[in-house]
Design an enzyme around this catalytic site. Structure first.
Site, PDB file in Angstrom:
ATOM      1  N   GLU A   1      -0.283   1.500 -15.399  1.00 50.86           N
ATOM      2  CA  GLU A   1      -0.630   2.405 -16.503  1.00 50.86           C
ATOM      3  C   GLU A   1       0.079   1.908 -17.762  1.00 50.86           C
ATOM      4  OE1 GLU A   1      -1.204   6.701 -14.274  1.00 50.86           O
ATOM      5  OE2 GLU A   1       0.835   6.050 -14.687  1.00 50.86           O
TER       6      GLU A   1
ATOM      7  N   ASN B   1       0.487  10.041 -11.464  1.00 49.35           N
ATOM      8  CA  ASN B   1       1.522  10.937 -10.928  1.00 49.35           C
ATOM      9  C   ASN B   1       1.253  12.401 -11.263  1.00 49.35           C
ATOM     10  OD1 ASN B   1       2.971   9.101  -9.508  1.00 49.35           O
ATOM     11  ND2 ASN B   1       4.592   8.838 -11.019  1.00 49.35           N
TER      12      ASN B   1
ATOM     13  N   HIS C   1       3.748   1.347 -16.331  1.00 53.28           N
ATOM     14  CA  HIS C   1       4.091   2.041 -15.090  1.00 53.28           C
ATOM     15  C   HIS C   1       3.371   1.402 -13.906  1.00 53.28           C
ATOM     16  CE1 HIS C   1       3.802   5.764 -12.371  1.00 53.28           C
ATOM     17  NE2 HIS C   1       4.936   5.145 -12.152  1.00 53.28           N
TER      18      HIS C   1
ATOM     19  N   SER D   1       8.455   6.570 -14.363  1.00 48.59           N
ATOM     20  CA  SER D   1       7.287   7.247 -13.769  1.00 48.59           C
ATOM     21  C   SER D   1       7.163   8.679 -14.241  1.00 48.59           C
ATOM     22  CB  SER D   1       7.349   7.211 -12.246  1.00 48.59           C
ATOM     23  OG  SER D   1       8.648   7.377 -11.778  1.00 48.59           O
TER      24      SER D   1
HETATM   25  N1  3HC Z   1       6.507  -6.447  -2.104  1.00 47.93           N
HETATM   26  C1  3HC Z   1       5.867  -7.617  -1.989  1.00 47.93           C
HETATM   27  N2  3HC Z   1       5.064  -7.916  -0.960  1.00 47.93           N
HETATM   28  C2  3HC Z   1       4.939  -7.012   0.002  1.00 47.93           C
HETATM   29  C3  3HC Z   1       5.597  -5.774  -0.024  1.00 47.93           C
HETATM   30  C4  3HC Z   1       6.420  -5.513  -1.147  1.00 47.93           C
HETATM   31  N3  3HC Z   1       7.095  -4.372  -1.285  1.00 47.93           N
HETATM   32  N4  3HC Z   1       5.302  -5.082   1.074  1.00 47.93           N
HETATM   33  C5  3HC Z   1       4.485  -5.861   1.797  1.00 47.93           C
HETATM   34  N5  3HC Z   1       4.269  -7.024   1.153  1.00 47.93           N
HETATM   35  C6  3HC Z   1       3.476  -8.159   1.574  1.00 47.93           C
HETATM   36  C7  3HC Z   1       3.964  -8.584   2.925  1.00 47.93           C
HETATM   37  O1  3HC Z   1       4.153  -9.980   2.963  1.00 47.93           O
HETATM   38  C8  3HC Z   1       2.864  -8.138   3.845  1.00 47.93           C
HETATM   39  O2  3HC Z   1       2.570  -9.019   4.872  1.00 47.93           O
HETATM   40  P1  3HC Z   1       3.513  -9.155   6.183  1.00 47.93           P
HETATM   41  O3  3HC Z   1       3.848  -7.774   6.655  1.00 47.93           O
HETATM   42  O4  3HC Z   1       2.637  -9.903   7.135  1.00 47.93           O
HETATM   43  O5  3HC Z   1       4.697  -9.925   5.744  1.00 47.93           O
HETATM   44  C9  3HC Z   1       1.630  -8.097   2.948  1.00 47.93           C
HETATM   45  O6  3HC Z   1       2.122  -7.743   1.652  1.00 47.93           O
HETATM   46  C10 3HC Z   1       0.625  -7.100   3.388  1.00 47.93           C
HETATM   47  O7  3HC Z   1       1.336  -5.929   3.678  1.00 47.93           O
HETATM   48  P2  3HC Z   1       0.733  -4.847   4.602  1.00 47.93           P
HETATM   49  O8  3HC Z   1       0.100  -5.456   5.795  1.00 47.93           O
HETATM   50  O9  3HC Z   1       1.724  -3.764   4.778  1.00 47.93           O
HETATM   51  O10 3HC Z   1      -0.472  -4.386   3.659  1.00 47.93           O
HETATM   52  P3  3HC Z   1      -1.520  -3.290   3.946  1.00 47.93           P
HETATM   53  O11 3HC Z   1      -2.836  -3.905   3.864  1.00 47.93           O
HETATM   54  O12 3HC Z   1      -1.138  -2.504   5.150  1.00 47.93           O
HETATM   55  O13 3HC Z   1      -1.339  -2.374   2.648  1.00 47.93           O
HETATM   56  C11 3HC Z   1      -0.271  -0.930   1.157  1.00 47.93           C
HETATM   57  C12 3HC Z   1      -0.083  -1.858   2.328  1.00 47.93           C
HETATM   58  C13 3HC Z   1      -0.816  -1.672  -0.051  1.00 47.93           C
HETATM   59  C14 3HC Z   1       1.133  -0.402   0.836  1.00 47.93           C
HETATM   60  C15 3HC Z   1      -1.272   0.212   1.555  1.00 47.93           C
HETATM   61  O14 3HC Z   1      -0.826   0.838   2.697  1.00 47.93           O
HETATM   62  C16 3HC Z   1      -1.418   1.215   0.462  1.00 47.93           C
HETATM   63  O15 3HC Z   1      -2.198   1.046  -0.464  1.00 47.93           O
HETATM   64  N6  3HC Z   1      -0.653   2.323   0.556  1.00 47.93           N
HETATM   65  C17 3HC Z   1      -0.617   3.334  -0.497  1.00 47.93           C
HETATM   66  C18 3HC Z   1       0.502   2.985  -1.440  1.00 47.93           C
HETATM   67  C19 3HC Z   1       0.541   3.908  -2.618  1.00 47.93           C
HETATM   68  O16 3HC Z   1      -0.186   4.874  -2.728  1.00 47.93           O
HETATM   69  N7  3HC Z   1       1.455   3.589  -3.544  1.00 47.93           N
HETATM   70  C20 3HC Z   1       1.651   4.398  -4.709  1.00 47.93           C
HETATM   71  C21 3HC Z   1       2.870   5.205  -4.526  1.00 47.93           C
HETATM   72  S1  3HC Z   1       3.139   6.271  -5.906  1.00 47.93           S
HETATM   73  C22 3HC Z   1       4.014   5.364  -6.993  1.00 47.93           C
HETATM   74  O17 3HC Z   1       4.392   4.242  -6.765  1.00 47.93           O
HETATM   75  C23 3HC Z   1       4.306   6.004  -8.299  1.00 47.93           C
HETATM   76  C24 3HC Z   1       5.768   6.062  -8.558  1.00 47.93           C
HETATM   77  O18 3HC Z   1       5.933   6.461  -9.890  1.00 47.93           O
HETATM   78  C25 3HC Z   1       6.497   7.074  -7.671  1.00 47.93           C
END
Ligand code: 3HC
Length: 285
Positions: free
Chosen positions: A153, A191, A141, A120
């Site tokens: 990405e 990022n 990414h 990342s």
């Molecule tokens: N892997 C696989 N499946 C997953 C999971 C995971 N890690 N986490 C959850 N799920 C599945 C689960 O089965 C879940 O259902 P359940 O809880 O009933 O078992 C289902 O997906 C739906 O999960 P949620 O109900 O939690 O889904 P939401 O609709 O609430 O969305 C989210 C969750 C997509 C995480 C949303 O909150 C979101 O978009 N958040 C922002 C995340 C973000 O910005 N990420 C980027 C971070 S920066 C990055 O990654 C860059 C790096 O370089 C640092």
């Protein structure tokens, strides 16, 4: 263009397991490599758990889950990735271990195979330089959680050629992601924006004396974020975020990239977010 018949994933932590899940769901034979069999089994369980949740919710047939799981092979031996057309690395976010791994992969996989890193904040070009085929090395990414976040990405390093770049882009589409093309600049696209923005959010905690709960409510309900910044840093991992901030600060020397003192203190105290059970919030599961 390189036909991707078999994919290797090196490192089956949260990101690697998520990428492996996407790959097997898309019908691709996938070999996952972890350093111990136990860690590999933990990743298999994690993938099985999330696919089973999809079955329970009626969005995946049980037979499709079983077929997906049968496409996943686990190994502790890097040599077993020999037949892969694409290898995606998702190991520890440090340059030297990644360069060592790429030098080994370069020796093991066919010269036509594409090597990708999920880094990342490190330089894809510096990782590629450890191989004899930097023209076939790209960044892929993914965002956390990889199975849920649509973006990947596709990063073009200094010497990356069109054909492997296009093959990685096409693979991103094949596993259901929305790929974008970018260059090997610090933080790539997202990022570069998100890390300083999250750092600003954390600094605001101290400046405005708002609570993490209220800050999160603020950004969720006032700016339409799907989750607040404190919950997001907990999800990403406070150690991962601090490390990415340090790497970007080192490259850009922009003050906003530097990790806020509060996050460094939390990292040092072992408050790493969801993975350690406690960060800004407490997690029981
Ligand atoms: N892997 C696989 N499946 C997953 C999971 C995971 N890690 N986490 C959850 N799920 C599945 C689960 O089965 C879940 O259902 P359940 O809880 O009933 O078992 C289902 O997906 C739906 O999960 P949620 O109900 O939690 O889904 P939401 O609709 O609430 O969305 C989210 C969750 C997509 C995480 C949303 O909150 C979101 O978009 N958040 C922002 C995340 C973000 O910005 N990420 C980027 C971070 S920066 C990055 O990654 C860059 C790096 O370089 C640092």
């Amino acid at each position: 263009m390189t036909e991707i018949g078999k994919v290797g994933i090196v490192g089956l932590g949260a990101m690697g397991a998520g990428i492996a899940q996407l790959s097997v769901e898309a019908g691709v034979e996938t070999v996952g490599r972890e350093v111990t069999a136990e860690l590999g089994e933990q990743a298999r369980d994690r993938i099985g758990h999330f696919l089973t949740r999809k079955v329970e919710k009626g969005v995946l047939e049980a037979a499709a889950r079983d077929a997906a799981m049968s496409r996943l092979t686990l190994t502790t031996e890097l040599e077993e990735l020999g037949g892969c057309d694409l290898v995606i690395e998702a190991i520890v976010e440090e340059l030297e271990p990644k360069r060592d791994l790429f030098a080994e992969l370069d020796r093991i996989v066919s010269p036509e195979a594409v090597l990708a890193t999920n880094t990342s904040a490190l330089s894809v070009t510096e990782i590629a330089a450890a191989t004899s085929r930097p023209e076939r090395v790209v960044g892929m990414h993914f965002f956390n959680p990889a199975p849920l976040m649509p973006l990947v990405e596709i990063v073009r390093a200094e010497l990356t050629e069109d054909e492997p770049f296009d093959a990685a882009f096409a693979f991103g589409e094949r596993i259901g992601k929305t790929p974008i093309r970018c260059f090997d600049t610090p933080g790539f696209v997202v990022n570069r924006v998100l890390i300083p923005l999250l750092n600003d959010c954390i600094r605001v905690l101290d400046e405005s004396r708002v609570s993490p709960e209220d800050l999160d409510k603020g950004l969720k309900h006032g700016a339409g974020w799907p989750m607040g910044p404190c919950a997001l840093v907990d999800l990403v991992g406070i150690d991962v975020h601090v490390h990415a901030s340090e790497a970007l600060y080192e490259k850009t020397r922009e003050q906003r990239m530097a990790p806020p003192a509060r996050l460094v203190a939390m990292r040092n105290a072992g408050l790493l977010g969801r993975k350690s059970g406690r960060g800004f919030y407490r997690y029981d599961d």
